[in-house]
Scaffold this motif. Structure first.
Motif, PDB file in Angstrom:
ATOM      1  N   PRO A  46       0.834  -1.193   0.000  1.00 52.11           N
ATOM      2  CA  PRO A  46       0.000   0.000   0.000  1.00 52.11           C
ATOM      3  C   PRO A  46       0.877   1.254   0.000  1.00 52.11           C
ATOM      4  N   VAL A  47       0.338   2.334  -0.545  1.00 53.29           N
ATOM      5  CA  VAL A  47       1.040   3.617  -0.575  1.00 53.29           C
ATOM      6  C   VAL A  47       0.100   4.658   0.024  1.00 53.29           C
ATOM      7  N   MET A  48       0.572   5.353   1.067  1.00 49.85           N
ATOM      8  CA  MET A  48      -0.226   6.364   1.754  1.00 49.85           C
ATOM      9  C   MET A  48       0.140   7.727   1.182  1.00 49.85           C
ATOM     10  N   LYS A  49      -0.744   8.294   0.333  1.00 50.07           N
ATOM     11  CA  LYS A  49      -0.468   9.574  -0.311  1.00 50.07           C
ATOM     12  C   LYS A  49      -1.431  10.617   0.237  1.00 50.07           C
ATOM     13  N   PHE A  50      -0.862  11.624   0.918  1.00 51.37           N
ATOM     14  CA  PHE A  50      -1.661  12.693   1.510  1.00 51.37           C
ATOM     15  C   PHE A  50      -1.922  13.794   0.492  1.00 51.37           C
ATOM     16  N   ASP A  51      -3.116  14.409   0.573  1.00 49.36           N
ATOM     17  CA  ASP A  51      -3.404  15.588  -0.242  1.00 49.36           C
ATOM     18  C   ASP A  51      -2.422  16.701   0.122  1.00 49.36           C
ATOM     19  N   ASN A  52      -2.105  16.801   1.419  1.00 50.67           N
ATOM     20  CA  ASN A  52      -1.182  17.807   1.923  1.00 50.67           C
ATOM     21  C   ASN A  52      -0.549  17.258   3.194  1.00 50.67           C
ATOM     22  N   GLU A  53       0.776  17.223   3.266  1.00 54.08           N
ATOM     23  CA  GLU A  53       1.477  16.658   4.423  1.00 54.08           C
ATOM     24  C   GLU A  53       1.767  17.688   5.508  1.00 54.08           C
ATOM     25  N   MET A  54       1.435  18.980   5.267  1.00 48.41           N
ATOM     26  CA  MET A  54       1.669  20.053   6.234  1.00 48.41           C
ATOM     27  C   MET A  54       0.427  20.924   6.303  1.00 48.41           C
ATOM     28  N   HIS A  55       0.036  21.291   7.540  1.00 49.48           N
ATOM     29  CA  HIS A  55      -1.071  22.233   7.700  1.00 49.48           C
ATOM     30  C   HIS A  55      -0.622  23.365   8.613  1.00 49.48           C
ATOM     31  N   ASP A  56      -0.889  24.600   8.191  1.00 53.02           N
ATOM     32  CA  ASP A  56      -0.560  25.793   8.971  1.00 53.02           C
ATOM     33  C   ASP A  56      -1.855  26.362   9.532  1.00 53.02           C
ATOM     34  N   PHE A  57      -1.979  26.367  10.866  1.00 53.69           N
ATOM     35  CA  PHE A  57      -3.161  26.933  11.511  1.00 53.69           C
ATOM     36  C   PHE A  57      -3.119  28.449  11.513  1.00 53.69           C
ATOM     37  N   GLY A  58      -1.991  29.029  11.130  1.00 52.56           N
ATOM     38  CA  GLY A  58      -1.858  30.488  11.162  1.00 52.56           C
ATOM     39  C   GLY A  58      -1.638  30.943  12.588  1.00 52.56           C
ATOM     40  N   THR A  59      -2.138  32.138  12.915  1.00 49.61           N
ATOM     41  CA  THR A  59      -1.993  32.695  14.266  1.00 49.61           C
ATOM     42  C   THR A  59      -3.211  32.335  15.094  1.00 49.61           C
ATOM     43  N   ILE A  60      -2.961  31.717  16.240  1.00 43.01           N
ATOM     44  CA  ILE A  60      -4.030  31.358  17.177  1.00 43.01           C
ATOM     45  C   ILE A  60      -3.654  31.890  18.548  1.00 43.01           C
ATOM     46  N   GLU A  73      -4.925   8.961   0.376  1.00 45.01           N
ATOM     47  CA  GLU A  73      -5.437   7.917  -0.513  1.00 45.01           C
ATOM     48  C   GLU A  73      -4.444   6.771  -0.545  1.00 45.01           C
ATOM     49  N   ASN A  74      -4.965   5.558  -0.610  1.00 43.04           N
ATOM     50  CA  ASN A  74      -4.112   4.390  -0.791  1.00 43.04           C
ATOM     51  C   ASN A  74      -3.920   4.223  -2.295  1.00 43.04           C
ATOM     52  N   THR A  75      -2.754   4.653  -2.789  1.00 42.28           N
ATOM     53  CA  THR A  75      -2.469   4.552  -4.225  1.00 42.28           C
ATOM     54  C   THR A  75      -1.687   3.282  -4.548  1.00 42.28           C
ATOM     55  N   GLY A  76      -1.556   2.384  -3.577  1.00 41.93           N
ATOM     56  CA  GLY A  76      -0.829   1.131  -3.787  1.00 41.93           C
ATOM     57  C   GLY A  76      -1.730   0.007  -4.249  1.00 41.93           C
ATOM     58  N   ASP A  77      -1.208  -1.223  -4.123  1.00 42.36           N
ATOM     59  CA  ASP A  77      -1.898  -2.401  -4.633  1.00 42.36           C
ATOM     60  C   ASP A  77      -2.439  -3.330  -3.550  1.00 42.36           C
ATOM     61  N   ALA A  78      -2.322  -2.932  -2.293  1.00 38.09           N
ATOM     62  CA  ALA A  78      -2.781  -3.779  -1.194  1.00 38.09           C
ATOM     63  C   ALA A  78      -3.505  -2.900  -0.173  1.00 38.09           C
ATOM     64  N   PRO A  79      -4.361  -3.488   0.661  1.00 35.44           N
ATOM     65  CA  PRO A  79      -5.059  -2.703   1.684  1.00 35.44           C
ATOM     66  C   PRO A  79      -4.063  -2.019   2.634  1.00 35.44           C
ATOM     67  N   LEU A  80      -4.351  -0.763   2.964  1.00 37.03           N
ATOM     68  CA  LEU A  80      -3.522   0.041   3.854  1.00 37.03           C
ATOM     69  C   LEU A  80      -4.066  -0.059   5.272  1.00 37.03           C
ATOM     70  N   LYS A  98      -9.618   2.720  12.091  1.00 32.49           N
ATOM     71  CA  LYS A  98      -8.830   1.490  12.293  1.00 32.49           C
ATOM     72  C   LYS A  98      -9.064   0.457  11.189  1.00 32.49           C
ATOM     73  N   GLU A  99     -10.055   0.686  10.315  1.00 35.10           N
ATOM     74  CA  GLU A  99     -10.350  -0.264   9.237  1.00 35.10           C
ATOM     75  C   GLU A  99      -9.324  -0.123   8.107  1.00 35.10           C
ATOM     76  N   PRO A 100      -9.009  -1.225   7.425  1.00 32.80           N
ATOM     77  CA  PRO A 100      -8.093  -1.145   6.273  1.00 32.80           C
ATOM     78  C   PRO A 100      -8.681  -0.263   5.164  1.00 32.80           C
ATOM     79  N   ILE A 101      -7.803   0.453   4.485  1.00 32.01           N
ATOM     80  CA  ILE A 101      -8.194   1.303   3.366  1.00 32.01           C
ATOM     81  C   ILE A 101      -7.825   0.551   2.083  1.00 32.01           C
ATOM     82  N   LYS A 106      -9.967   6.389  -0.011  1.00 34.73           N
ATOM     83  CA  LYS A 106      -9.419   7.476   0.805  1.00 34.73           C
ATOM     84  C   LYS A 106      -9.702   7.233   2.279  1.00 34.73           C
ATOM     85  N   GLY A 107      -8.842   7.803   3.097  1.00 36.02           N
ATOM     86  CA  GLY A 107      -9.004   7.754   4.540  1.00 36.02           C
ATOM     87  C   GLY A 107      -8.703   9.122   5.119  1.00 36.02           C
ATOM     88  N   GLU A 108      -8.939   9.263   6.420  1.00 35.76           N
ATOM     89  CA  GLU A 108      -8.717  10.545   7.093  1.00 35.76           C
ATOM     90  C   GLU A 108      -7.970  10.340   8.394  1.00 35.76           C
TER      91      GLU A 108
END
Length: 176
Positions: A46-60, A73-80, A98-101, A106-108
């Motif tokens: 399986p390949v775990m490909k994120f839409d974005n690997e960094m998130h900036d909350f800005g100023t809090i 998204e699992n872009t691989g060939d086996a359940p993630l 906890k379920e396989p993707i 897609k997963g979250e």
């Protein structure tokens, strides 16, 4: 006897390989090409490909609790399967399904950040343990946390206060 057997095997090999127009050989060559291309394009894991690997909350503001949902998204060939995810400190809490993707699905992963006691620039990581080829993936969050009034200040040096003893026999001695 061994020499005769080897010679017979060699002659047989030449006879079988000399027939280039054999349909079975062509099919076999095509299958080998297809398998080689498929293996070159995927590792079977399986390949775990994120839409974005960094998130900036800005100023809090210090004390705010914020969260972000990372989509992958699992872009691989086996359940993630994600077996664990851990923030770089106790202020960063990831949660995930906890379920396989399945491949192509897609997963979250929701990452919650508690800024209490975390003034100024913050950069936190979440290490993900999964059945991917590398076994570990990483996502990051960052933010600038405005300190609470009366809390930590930015750029103010801390002054050192010297104490002297008032005990008899210790007058004027510095006891840092």
């Amino acid at each position: 006897m061994k020499k005769g057997f080897l010679m017979l095997a060699a002659v047989a090999a030449m006879v079988f390989t000399s027939c280039k127009d054999n349909a079975a050989d062509k099919v076999n060559e095509e299958n080998q090409k297809e398998v080689a291309e498929r293996d070159a394009n995927s590792s079977g894991a399986p390949v775990m490909k994120f839409d974005n690997e960094m998130h900036d909350f800005g100023t809090i503001n210090e004390g705010d609790v914020v969260e972000h949902t990372f989509v992958f998204e699992n872009t691989g060939d086996a359940p993630l399967v994600v077996s664990n995810a851990k923030g770089s400190c106790g202020c960063t809490i990831p949660t995930w399904s906890k379920e396989p993707i399945a491949p192509g699905e897609k997963g979250e992963m929701v990452v919650k950040f508690n800024s209490n006691g975390k003034p100024n620039n913050q950069m936190k990581t979440v290490r993900i343990t999964a059945n991917t080829e590398s076994g570990q993936e990483m996502i990051k969050i960052k933010s600038f946390v405005t300190p609470k009034a009366g809390g930590a200040k930015t750029g103010n040096p801390v002054s050192k206060v010297q104490k002297t003893s008032t005990q008899p026999g210790h007058e004027g001695h510095n006891h840092d």
